[in-house]
Motif scaffolding. Structure first.
Motif, PDB file in Angstrom:
ATOM      1  N   UNK A  32       0.855  -1.184   0.000  1.00  0.00           N
ATOM      2  CA  UNK A  32       0.000   0.000   0.000  1.00  0.00           C
ATOM      3  C   UNK A  32       0.893   1.237   0.000  1.00  0.00           C
ATOM      4  N   UNK A  34       0.831   5.646  -0.027  1.00  0.00           N
ATOM      5  CA  UNK A  34       0.034   6.853   0.199  1.00  0.00           C
ATOM      6  C   UNK A  34       0.871   8.084  -0.091  1.00  0.00           C
ATOM      7  N   UNK A  36       0.952  12.212   1.156  1.00  0.00           N
ATOM      8  CA  UNK A  36       0.440  13.216   2.073  1.00  0.00           C
ATOM      9  C   UNK A  36       1.002  14.567   1.687  1.00  0.00           C
ATOM     10  N   UNK A  44       0.289  16.571   8.497  1.00  0.00           N
ATOM     11  CA  UNK A  44       0.105  16.094   7.117  1.00  0.00           C
ATOM     12  C   UNK A  44      -1.366  15.764   6.853  1.00  0.00           C
ATOM     13  N   UNK A  46      -3.945  13.587   4.205  1.00  0.00           N
ATOM     14  CA  UNK A  46      -3.979  12.521   3.212  1.00  0.00           C
ATOM     15  C   UNK A  46      -4.387  13.067   1.853  1.00  0.00           C
ATOM     16  N   UNK A  49      -4.021   7.496  -2.553  1.00  0.00           N
ATOM     17  CA  UNK A  49      -3.393   6.218  -2.231  1.00  0.00           C
ATOM     18  C   UNK A  49      -3.428   5.309  -3.451  1.00  0.00           C
ATOM     19  N   UNK A  51      -2.982   0.849  -4.280  1.00  0.00           N
ATOM     20  CA  UNK A  51      -2.650  -0.511  -3.876  1.00  0.00           C
ATOM     21  C   UNK A  51      -1.700  -1.104  -4.900  1.00  0.00           C
ATOM     22  N   UNK A  89       4.894  14.057   1.248  1.00  0.00           N
ATOM     23  CA  UNK A  89       5.505  12.832   1.754  1.00  0.00           C
ATOM     24  C   UNK A  89       4.862  11.634   1.068  1.00  0.00           C
ATOM     25  N   UNK A  93       3.843   0.618   3.023  1.00  0.00           N
ATOM     26  CA  UNK A  93       3.875  -0.380   4.076  1.00  0.00           C
ATOM     27  C   UNK A  93       3.726  -1.765   3.477  1.00  0.00           C
ATOM     28  N   UNK A  97       0.613  -2.949   9.657  1.00  0.00           N
ATOM     29  CA  UNK A  97       0.212  -1.621  10.052  1.00  0.00           C
ATOM     30  C   UNK A  97       1.309  -0.570  10.111  1.00  0.00           C
ATOM     31  N   UNK A  98       2.545  -0.933   9.971  1.00  0.00           N
ATOM     32  CA  UNK A  98       3.596   0.059  10.114  1.00  0.00           C
ATOM     33  C   UNK A  98       3.894   0.714   8.780  1.00  0.00           C
ATOM     34  N   UNK A  99       3.666   2.014   8.720  1.00  0.00           N
ATOM     35  CA  UNK A  99       3.989   2.769   7.522  1.00  0.00           C
ATOM     36  C   UNK A  99       5.389   3.338   7.615  1.00  0.00           C
ATOM     37  N   UNK A 100       6.058   3.368   6.481  1.00  0.00           N
ATOM     38  CA  UNK A 100       7.363   4.006   6.366  1.00  0.00           C
ATOM     39  C   UNK A 100       7.201   5.237   5.477  1.00  0.00           C
ATOM     40  N   UNK A 101       7.678   6.371   5.974  1.00  0.00           N
ATOM     41  CA  UNK A 101       7.543   7.621   5.242  1.00  0.00           C
ATOM     42  C   UNK A 101       8.856   8.016   4.582  1.00  0.00           C
ATOM     43  N   UNK A 102       8.739   8.690   3.450  1.00  0.00           N
ATOM     44  CA  UNK A 102       9.900   9.314   2.844  1.00  0.00           C
ATOM     45  C   UNK A 102      10.262  10.590   3.574  1.00  0.00           C
TER      46      UNK A 102
ATOM     47  N   UNK B  43       9.020  11.084   8.429  1.00  0.00           N
ATOM     48  CA  UNK B  43       8.187  10.724   9.565  1.00  0.00           C
ATOM     49  C   UNK B  43       8.494   9.283   9.956  1.00  0.00           C
ATOM     50  N   UNK B  45       7.565   6.122  12.690  1.00  0.00           N
ATOM     51  CA  UNK B  45       6.525   5.698  13.616  1.00  0.00           C
ATOM     52  C   UNK B  45       7.135   5.277  14.943  1.00  0.00           C
ATOM     53  N   UNK B 106      -4.084  13.521  10.828  1.00  0.00           N
ATOM     54  CA  UNK B 106      -2.993  13.908  11.710  1.00  0.00           C
ATOM     55  C   UNK B 106      -3.376  15.081  12.587  1.00  0.00           C
TER      56      UNK B 106
END
Lengths: 111, 115
Positions: A32, A34, A36, A44, A46, A49, A51, A89, A93, A97-102, B43, B45, B106
């Motif tokens: 997934x 996204x 922002x 931020x 949304x 997104x 898939x 951004x 993920x 549930x853990x998202x990684x952001x740029x 960002x 987590x 957010x």
């Protein structure tokens, strides 16, 4: 180790032209993605997104493209408007549930 | 108005003095999360919560604690703050663990400085 990378810290575009923001990722398990937008002194918000089963998703002036083989994501804004000036951004993920952001790209749209 | 509210917006504290940053959402969201934003790192987590009494570590949990006793509140606790925890913190919530169609909402952020 940065799993999601936005290699351009800033971008300037003329009003009315296309803005292209890029994002690369390293984890082939990401499914997934996204985008922002963030204005100064605000959280931020949304934007759009996609898939991993798709390669394109469109919402008004915003289109996100996904190239899984290249592990590359891009956001196109057409036409760009001064109000689009913000930090963008991308986030990704794997299933879970853990998202990684740029690190973000600061877009300036010049009137 | 649907929102995520963080308090305080700005905080300067000294090393070792326990502090709590509050986060509250009025949207009945199940999923809540804390992030920190640092220059050049984006960002990251810290912790997230799938529902009441269910919390789990994110990418950078060291030095932080959270609790989720009620659905609407998700406080971030720094038991013994250190200067490397100086950062901009964001709380976020989502209707359910899969935010694909909704994304996260957010809060406006808490700028913490530890001296």
């Amino acid at each position: 180790d940065q799993q999601v990378k936005q290699n351009s810290p800033s971008l300037s575009v003329q009003e009315g032209r296309i803005s292209i923001l890029n994002c690369d990722y390293t984890n082939s398990m990401f499914d997934y993605f996204l985008w922002y937008k963030k204005y100064p002194a605000e959280g931020p918000t949304f934007l759009i997104s996609i898939s991993s089963i798709k390669d394109k998703n469109e919402d008004g002036r915003f289109t996100v493209f996904l190239n899984k083989s290249a592990k590359h994501l891009s956001l196109h804004i057409v036409p760009s408007q001064p109000g689009d000036s913000a930090v963008y951004f991308c986030a990704a993920r794997p299933t879970g549930n853990q998202f990684y952001f740029g690190t973000g790209t600061s877009l300036t749209v010049i009137p | 108005e649907a929102q995520v509210t963080q308090n305080p917006r700005y905080l300067i504290t000294v090393t070792g003095k326990k502090l709590t940053v509050t986060c509250s959402q009025n949207m009945n969201h199940e999923y809540m999360s804390w992030y920190r934003q640092d220059p050049g790192l984006g960002l990251r987590q810290i912790y997230y919560s799938m529902n009441v009494e269910v919390t789990d570590k994110g990418d950078v949990p060291e030095g932080y604690k959270v609790s989720r006793k009620e659905k609407r509140n998700f406080p971030l606790i720094l038991e013994s703050p250190s200067p490397n925890q100086t950062s901009l913190y964001f709380c976020a919530s989502s209707p359910h663990p899969d935010p694909l169609h909704y994304g996260y909402t957010f809060g406006s952020g808490t700028r913490l400085t530890v001296v």
